[in-house]
Every structure is written in C-alpha cells, then in structure tokens.
Design an enzyme around this catalytic site. Structure first.
Site, PDB file in Angstrom:
ATOM      1  N   GLU A  38       0.937  -0.932  -0.214  1.00 16.01           N
ATOM      2  CA  GLU A  38      -0.043   0.246   0.382  1.00 16.01           C
ATOM      3  C   GLU A  38       0.898   0.802  -0.076  1.00 16.01           C
ATOM      4  O   GLU A  38       1.873   1.458   0.813  1.00 16.01           O
ATOM      5  CB  GLU A  38      -1.202  -0.125   1.228  1.00 16.01           C
ATOM      6  CG  GLU A  38      -2.156  -0.321   1.411  1.00 16.01           C
ATOM      7  CD  GLU A  38      -3.135  -1.305   2.607  1.00 16.01           C
ATOM      8  OE1 GLU A  38      -2.987   0.073   3.618  1.00 16.01           O
ATOM      9  OE2 GLU A  38      -3.394  -1.650   2.994  1.00 16.01           O
ATOM     10  N   ASP A  77      -4.610   8.627  10.709  1.00 13.26           N
ATOM     11  CA  ASP A  77      -2.943   8.118  10.694  1.00 13.26           C
ATOM     12  C   ASP A  77      -2.425   8.509  12.421  1.00 13.26           C
ATOM     13  O   ASP A  77      -3.406   9.453  12.790  1.00 13.26           O
ATOM     14  CB  ASP A  77      -2.124   8.846  10.185  1.00 13.26           C
ATOM     15  CG  ASP A  77      -2.569   7.280   8.662  1.00 13.26           C
ATOM     16  OD1 ASP A  77      -2.391   5.820   8.837  1.00 13.26           O
ATOM     17  OD2 ASP A  77      -3.197   8.127   7.882  1.00 13.26           O
TER      18      ASP A  77
END
Length: 244
Positions: free
Chosen positions: A34, A45
């Site tokens: 990814e 995140d």
C-alpha cells in the site's frame, strides 16, 4: 499462505525513494504493498505516519510526482500496488483522471478511508469499475454485522479490518480481539479479510492471521524508514523476519 501487505508513505525518507522502497518490498517477499499519498490532514493515522506525511509534503511529493515514479517501476514491480489516500486531493486531481492514471501505471486498487459508501455506490464505484480498479473499505470492531456485509459487498480485492478503533500505530491497539475476529470469520464474506493497525512483528502477524487471510504492516515499517540512515538493510530484514 497468509498474505503480507506492507504500507509506506510515498516520498520518504527522500522524495525519490518511492521506487527503491517498492522494489525492496517485492524483493523481501511481501505479497503486496500500500503506497500512501501524503496529505496535510491524515485523520486515520497516528503520529508516525502523520510525521511521514508532513516530511513527504516538505520533500515535494505530489500525486503527479507519484504517478511519474510509479510509471518508472510498472514493469519491474509486479506484486499488487494499492494507493491509499484521502478524498480531497483525489477530487482536486479529478476522480476519473486519477483512476485512469492508476490503471496506466499499474496500480490495482484504492483505499480512501473518508469516501462515504453511499457516494461510492451512487457515483465513484462506476468510475473504478471502468478502469478495472479494486476498492477496499475499512471495518472496525464497532461496525455492525449488517454494515460489515454491506461494505464487503461494495469492496473488491480485500476488506480492511482495523484491529481496534484507534489511529494507526497506537500501542494500545487491542491486536487480538477474539470476538471481533471470530465474528468476521463467521460472516462468510465475499472478500478476503486483512487485519491492520498495530502489527509490529512476526508473532503479531501470526496472531491476527489465524482467522484472517492477511495482515497489513504500516507504522512499524514507516518507523524504520524515518529513523534509520541504513533503512534499506533494516527494512529488508524486517519484512523477511515477518514473512519467513
């Protein structure tokens, strides 16, 4: 064999390292990768990947630049390459245009955590299909069974099962949530399930993939890129230690 998917943010440690890292991931034995598109506000995140995003942007990474880099490795990196990013920069680039470029440079699928499923159904799914791109939705331990089945029906490639409801790289993430993993395994889903968030080593990977088809490692890998001058040898042995 359980699939190992490695995440990294494009444009770190240096702007031109993207291709080098992609080749290293393939050579080290990972099954897929990814590639994160840097964004100024990466809400899903944790601090390590946020730091990588801001460094990449400071280095001058852009979607246009990333596509140029991916074009250069199209023939040499043959394992599956998935782009992970947020909706805003993709819309600014133009969704159809973005998908067309993905297809041209050998990207096989997308993960856009903030793309609402209803908009995917009504608008964007058709565009992805036109360009033969997979799309992966995320589920969490709080997602109801009905919604898991719904998101599975919209996904292709795999379903991304977040191991806990925290951000990526959270040390308190409950890696082995037995009830959650059992529930996912019992639902007879169409797509393979990949577990992500909080996998740091081989035993974590083996733990979470007992009942899932794959695991995704992001923060632990990005940390190596950010913290080590000799990141190449460390990154390679890290992937090999998980996979072998």
């Amino acid at each position: 064999m359980k699939k190992l998917n490695i995440y990294f943010t494009a444009g770190v440690p240096k702007l031109e390292d993207t291709g080098k890292i992609a080749k290293l991931i393939q050579k080290s034995g990972a099954d897929m990768m990814e590639i994160g598109i840097p964004y100024s506000d990466p809400v899903a995140d944790g601090p390590v990947i946020q730091e990588a995003h801001s460094l990449a942007l400071k280095n001058g990474m852009s979607i246009k630049k990333l596509f140029e880099q991916l074009a250069e490795i199209k023939e040499s990196v043959t394992i599956s390459k998935i782009l992970m990013g947020y909706l805003n920069p993709v819309l600014q680039f133009g969704f159809d245009n973005f998908c067309q470029k993905c297809a041209e440079v050998g990207v096989s699928g997308l993960i856009i955590p903030d793309l609402p499923p209803i908009e995917f159904e009504n608008k964007y799914g058709k565009i992805l299909k036109k360009h033969n791109l997979n799309f992966t939705f995320l589920v969490t331990p709080e997602t109801s069974e009905k919604r898991i089945k719904y998101l599975d029906s919209l996904s292709s490639g795999f379903l991304y099962a977040v191991s806990s409801s925290s951000t990526t790289g959270n040390d308190n993430a409950v890696l082995k949530n037995e009830n959650y993993l059992d529930r996912l395994a019992s639902l007879n889903l169409t797509n393979p399930v990949f577990i992500g968030f909080g996998i740091k080593n081989k035993s974590d990977f083996e733990n979470v993939t007992e009942k899932a088809q794959g695991g995704i490692i992001g923060t632990a890998f990005v940390k190596i890129l950010l913290e080590n001058q000799d990141w190449e040898s460390k990154a390679e042995s890290f992937i090999q230690s998980v996979k072998n």
